[in-house]
Design a protein around this motif. Structure first.
Motif, short mmCIF file in Angstrom:
data_model
loop_
_atom_site.label_atom_id
_atom_site.label_comp_id
_atom_site.label_asym_id
_atom_site.label_seq_id
_atom_site.Cartn_x
_atom_site.Cartn_y
_atom_site.Cartn_z
N ALA A 226 0.82 -1.22 0.00
CA ALA A 226 0.00 0.00 0.00
C ALA A 226 0.85 1.26 0.00
N GLU A 227 1.98 1.23 0.70
CA GLU A 227 2.77 2.44 0.87
C GLU A 227 3.77 2.69 -0.25
N LEU A 228 4.27 1.64 -0.89
CA LEU A 228 5.27 1.81 -1.94
C LEU A 228 4.78 1.26 -3.29
N CYS A 229 4.42 -0.01 -3.33
CA CYS A 229 4.04 -0.63 -4.61
C CYS A 229 2.83 0.05 -5.26
N ALA A 230 1.98 0.69 -4.46
CA ALA A 230 0.77 1.32 -5.02
C ALA A 230 1.10 2.31 -6.12
N HIS A 231 2.15 3.12 -5.92
CA HIS A 231 2.53 4.10 -6.95
C HIS A 231 2.85 3.40 -8.27
N GLN A 232 3.61 2.31 -8.19
CA GLN A 232 4.02 1.61 -9.41
C GLN A 232 2.87 0.86 -10.05
N ILE A 233 1.97 0.32 -9.23
CA ILE A 233 0.78 -0.34 -9.79
C ILE A 233 -0.04 0.67 -10.58
N ASP A 234 -0.20 1.88 -10.03
CA ASP A 234 -0.96 2.90 -10.76
C ASP A 234 -0.28 3.25 -12.08
N VAL A 235 1.04 3.36 -12.09
CA VAL A 235 1.77 3.66 -13.31
C VAL A 235 1.54 2.57 -14.36
N VAL A 236 1.64 1.32 -13.95
CA VAL A 236 1.45 0.21 -14.89
C VAL A 236 0.01 0.18 -15.41
N ASN A 237 -0.97 0.34 -14.52
CA ASN A 237 -2.37 0.39 -14.97
C ASN A 237 -2.56 1.49 -16.02
N TRP A 238 -1.95 2.63 -15.77
CA TRP A 238 -2.05 3.77 -16.68
C TRP A 238 -1.39 3.45 -18.02
N MET A 239 -0.17 2.94 -17.99
CA MET A 239 0.56 2.68 -19.23
C MET A 239 -0.11 1.60 -20.07
N LEU A 240 -0.69 0.62 -19.41
CA LEU A 240 -1.37 -0.46 -20.14
C LEU A 240 -2.83 -0.13 -20.43
N ASP A 241 -3.33 0.96 -19.84
CA ASP A 241 -4.74 1.32 -19.96
C ASP A 241 -5.61 0.12 -19.59
N SER A 242 -5.29 -0.46 -18.44
CA SER A 242 -5.95 -1.70 -18.04
C SER A 242 -5.88 -1.84 -16.53
N LYS A 243 -6.37 -2.97 -16.05
CA LYS A 243 -6.26 -3.32 -14.64
C LYS A 243 -6.03 -4.83 -14.54
N PRO A 244 -5.40 -5.30 -13.48
CA PRO A 244 -5.07 -6.72 -13.39
C PRO A 244 -6.30 -7.59 -13.18
N VAL A 245 -6.18 -8.85 -13.62
CA VAL A 245 -7.29 -9.79 -13.47
C VAL A 245 -7.04 -10.82 -12.37
N LYS A 246 -5.77 -11.04 -12.03
CA LYS A 246 -5.47 -11.97 -10.94
C LYS A 246 -4.05 -11.74 -10.45
N VAL A 247 -3.76 -12.31 -9.25
CA VAL A 247 -2.44 -12.10 -8.65
C VAL A 247 -2.08 -13.28 -7.75
#
Length: 410
Positions: A226-247
Motif C-alpha cells: 500500500a505504501e510503496l508498490c501502489a505508486h508503481q501499480i498505478d503507473v502500470v495500470n495507466w501505461m497499459l490502460d488496463s487493470k489486473p485480473v489476478k495475482v
C-alpha cells in the motif's frame, strides 16, 4: 543501399523521446467532467494529518496562488504545531477532523492520515459537500474501496488521488512512447522499490507506538504494497490502460523480528487481460535498484529509475539479420547498441524528486475545483490501484490466487 534496421528502430525512438519537441503540452485538467459549481478564485483547504507527509504537502501548495491552507488537524500536538506554522496565518487548528469538516468556510480536504482513517474521513467530507485530495492508498480494504468509489461517482465533487506521476511530463512522455508502440508488445514488467532499513520512526512515548509506526500494523496499514508498490501499480495500470485480473504472491516477516505485523518483504505477480505479467517487489534489507520499473517490449526495454535522479532510458533489442555492411552513422549506432547503452527519454523537465509533480498535482486539484473539471488522478485510478493492492496482500496472506471480481468494477 538498404538502411540498417537497427538504425530505423533507433530513429523511431529518438523521434518519440529524445528529440521530439521540448516537452509535452501537459494541460492541468485535460478531462472535463460535471462537478460542483464553484465561483471563487481561491480554494480554502483543510489538512487532516500533519505528520511528515501532510506537512510536506502543505509546503508544496505554497507555490499555488489558488490554494490557501486554512485549517490543520492532527492528534499529536507537535505535528499539529508544525502544520500550523506552514499554513495561512489565520488558519484554525483541530484535534478532531469532524469539527474541521463542520467548518462551512472550508472548500476541500487533503487527507494525509494513516491508511485506516482515509475511508471515514473521505466519506464524511463528501457528505459535507467538500472536495477531496486523498493520499495513496485510497482505502484500507476492498469493501471500503467499492463504497467510496460509488459515493464519489454519484457526487458532483472533485476527488483526486495523490499519484503525482500522473502530473509528471516524464511519465506522460513514457506513456506516449508505450502507447505509440515504440517498444513493441509488452509482455513482462518488473517493478522494485527497495530500501535497507527497518522502516521505523523514533517514538518518545511508547503509548504513541502504533500512532507513529502505524505502517507496521495491519489494523492501520496495508504495508509495503500500500505504501510503496501502489505508486508503481498505478503507473502500470495507466501505461497499459488496463487493470489486473489476478495475482499470486509471497511475503513475510523474515528479518525484522521487532513486533511488526506487516511484511518486511513482498513479491507479487499480477496478470493483465492480454497476458502481460507485472512483478512488484519491495524489500527492506537491500536497496539495490531502489525505485525501478522496467517495461520489457518486443522491440525494446524501457526502464524508469532513480539512481541519479528520476530518469527513463530505452534499450533497443538487437534485431536478427541486420545488414553488417552499414554506413558510418549506422555503424556507430550498431556499436552503441551492442555495448548495451541506452537512449534517454527527454521530457519537459527531469525532476530530482517528486516535489514538482506533487505541487502540480495540488495545483491541478484546485484548478479542477475552480473550473469544474475532472483530475487526471481520479477516482478510477484510485479505485483500480486500491483493489490491486488489497488483492496482492490477500494473495500473500492466504497463499492463493486472487482474482478480480465483477463486483469490483466501477
Amino acid at each position: 543501399m538498404k538502411k540498417d534496421r537497427k538504425e530505423l528502430v533507433r530513429r523511431d525512438f529518438l523521434k518519440s523521446s529524445a528529440i521530439a519537441g521540448t516537452g509535452i503540452a501537459l494541460g492541468l485538467s485535460a478531462f472535463p467532467n460535471v462537478v460542483k459549481s464553484y465561483n471563487q478564485d481561491i480554494v480554502r483547504i483543510g489538512v487532516v494529518g500533519t505528520g511528515g507527509r501532510g506537512n510536506w504537502l502543505i509546503k508544496q501548495t505554497q507555490s499555488s496562488p489558488d490554494i490557501k491552507i486554512v485549517a490543520c488537524c492532527d492528534l499529536i500536538p507537535e505535528r499539529l504545531e508544525t502544520g500550523m506554522s506552514l499554513a495561512d496565518e489565520k488558519a484554525k487548528s483541530y484535534s478532531d477532523y469532524r469539527k474541521l469538516i463542520d467548518d462551512k468556510s472550508i472548500d476541500a480536504l487533503i487527507i494525509a492520515t494513516p491508511l485506516s482513517v482515509h475511508y471515514e474521513v473521505a466519506m464524511a467530507a463528501l457528505d459535507a459537500g467538500k472536495h477531496v485530495f486523498c493520499e495513496k492508498t485510497m482505502t484500507h480494504n476492498i469493501e471500503q474501496t467499492v463504497n467510496l468509489s460509488h459515493k464519489v461517482k454519484n457526487s458532483n465533487l472533485v476527488f483526486q488521488m495523490g499519484f503525482q506521476q500522473r502530473m509528471s511530463p516524464l511519465f506522460h512522455r513514457i506513456y506516449e512512447i508505450i502507447s505509440g508502440g515504440y517498444i513493441g508488445d509488452i509482455q513482462h514488467i518488473y517493478a522494485s522499490w527497495n530500501r535497507n532499513g527497518d522502516w521505523r520512526r523514533a517514538v518518545k512515548d511508547p503509548k504513541l507506538e502504533k500512532l507513529i509506526n502505524w505502517r507496521m500494523y495491519r489494523e492501520y496499514s496495508g504495508g509495503l504494497m500500500a505504501e510503496l508498490c501502489a505508486h508503481q501499480i498505478d503507473v502500470v495500470n495507466w501505461m497499459l490502460d488496463s487493470k489486473p485480473v489476478k495475482v499470486v504472491g509471497s511475503g513475510g516477516i523474515n528479518y525484522w523480528k521487532d513486533g511488526r505485523e506487516t511484511y518486511d518483504n513482498v513479491n507479487t505477480i499480477f496478470d493483465y487481460p492480454n497476458g502481460t505479467k507485472a512483478t512488484y517487489t519491495s524489500l527492506t534489507t537491500n536497496s539495490y535498484e531502489a525505485f525501478s520499473v522496467k517495461f520489457y517490449g518486443t522491440k525494446a526495454t524501457l526502464e524508469i529509475h532513480r539512481r541519479d535522479g528520476q530518469r527513463a532510458v530505452i534499450y533497443p533489442e538487437p534485431i536478427q539479420g541486420a545488414n553488417d555492411s552499414v554506413d558510418g552513422v549506422s555503424s556507430a549506432t550498431k556499436k552503441v547498441l551492442e555495448a548495451g547503452e541506452g537512449i534517454p527519454v527527454v521530457a519537459e523537465f527531469e525532476s530530482e524528486d517528486d516535489a514538482l509533480p506533487t505541487s502540480r498535482s495540488l495545483a491541478d486539484f484546485a484548478k479542477c475545483i475552480i473550473e469544474s473539471k475532472k483530475p487526471q488522478a481520479d477516482i478510477v485510478s484510485g479505485h483500480n490501484t486500491a483493489i490491486a493492492v488489497h488483492m496482492g496482500n490477500q494473495a500473500m496472506r492466504e497463499q492463493k490466487t486472487m482474482e478480480w471480481g465483477d463486483k469490483y468494477d466501477l
